[in-house]
Design a protein around this motif. Structure first.
Motif, PDB file in Angstrom:
ATOM      1  N   LEU A 180     -53.138  24.204  13.783  1.00  0.00           N
ATOM      2  CA  LEU A 180     -54.369  24.141  13.001  1.00  0.00           C
ATOM      3  C   LEU A 180     -55.605  24.325  13.882  1.00  0.00           C
ATOM      4  O   LEU A 180     -56.564  25.000  13.484  1.00  0.00           O
ATOM      5  N   LEU A 181     -55.578  23.746  15.074  1.00  0.00           N
ATOM      6  CA  LEU A 181     -56.706  23.924  15.990  1.00  0.00           C
ATOM      7  C   LEU A 181     -56.847  25.376  16.428  1.00  0.00           C
ATOM      8  O   LEU A 181     -57.956  25.916  16.456  1.00  0.00           O
ATOM      9  N   VAL A 182     -55.738  26.005  16.759  1.00  0.00           N
ATOM     10  CA  VAL A 182     -55.798  27.407  17.192  1.00  0.00           C
ATOM     11  C   VAL A 182     -56.306  28.293  16.068  1.00  0.00           C
ATOM     12  O   VAL A 182     -57.185  29.143  16.273  1.00  0.00           O
ATOM     13  N   PHE A 192     -45.511  16.976  14.500  1.00  0.00           N
ATOM     14  CA  PHE A 192     -46.910  16.614  14.297  1.00  0.00           C
ATOM     15  C   PHE A 192     -47.804  17.315  15.320  1.00  0.00           C
ATOM     16  O   PHE A 192     -48.830  17.904  14.973  1.00  0.00           O
ATOM     17  N   ASP A 193     -47.417  17.276  16.604  1.00  0.00           N
ATOM     18  CA  ASP A 193     -48.196  17.942  17.647  1.00  0.00           C
ATOM     19  C   ASP A 193     -48.267  19.449  17.413  1.00  0.00           C
ATOM     20  O   ASP A 193     -49.310  20.074  17.595  1.00  0.00           O
ATOM     21  N   PHE A 194     -47.149  20.032  17.004  1.00  0.00           N
ATOM     22  CA  PHE A 194     -47.114  21.472  16.745  1.00  0.00           C
ATOM     23  C   PHE A 194     -48.079  21.847  15.624  1.00  0.00           C
ATOM     24  O   PHE A 194     -48.832  22.819  15.727  1.00  0.00           O
ATOM     25  N   MET A 215     -38.592  13.855  17.319  1.00  0.00           N
ATOM     26  CA  MET A 215     -38.713  15.118  16.616  1.00  0.00           C
ATOM     27  C   MET A 215     -39.953  15.120  15.722  1.00  0.00           C
ATOM     28  O   MET A 215     -40.604  16.132  15.576  1.00  0.00           O
ATOM     29  N   GLY A 216     -40.256  13.978  15.118  1.00  0.00           N
ATOM     30  CA  GLY A 216     -41.416  13.881  14.243  1.00  0.00           C
ATOM     31  C   GLY A 216     -42.717  14.063  15.000  1.00  0.00           C
ATOM     32  O   GLY A 216     -43.645  14.716  14.516  1.00  0.00           O
ATOM     33  N   GLN A 217     -42.772  13.496  16.208  1.00  0.00           N
ATOM     34  CA  GLN A 217     -43.979  13.642  17.023  1.00  0.00           C
ATOM     35  C   GLN A 217     -44.169  15.089  17.465  1.00  0.00           C
ATOM     36  O   GLN A 217     -45.293  15.586  17.510  1.00  0.00           O
TER      37      GLN A 217
END
Length: 61
Positions: free
Chosen positions: A13-15, A6-8, A1-3
């Motif tokens: 932020l990139l988008v 983090f990916d989300f 769930m943490g990963q």
């Protein structure tokens, strides 16, 4: 769930960052190439509005 979280966050932020940068770039390109003779209207209007204003702050050499 943490990963996943983090990916989300990284993708979000990139988008948001890419959208902001592209917005500024495309706006600049659009004004430069498609602005016609009215591309400095807001700058000249600002200068005309500020004509005769006193300078505030700082030291006068």
């Amino acid at each position: 769930m943490g990963q996943y979280l983090f990916d989300f966050i990284v993708v979000a932020l990139l988008v948001i960052g890419i959208t902001a940068v592209l917005g500024v770039l495309i706006n600049g390109i659009g004004q430069r190439f498609f602005g016609g003779k009215n591309k400095n209207v807001s700058v000249s209007h600002s200068l005309k509005t500020q004509e005769g204003w006193r300078k505030v702050g700082g030291r006068n050499p």
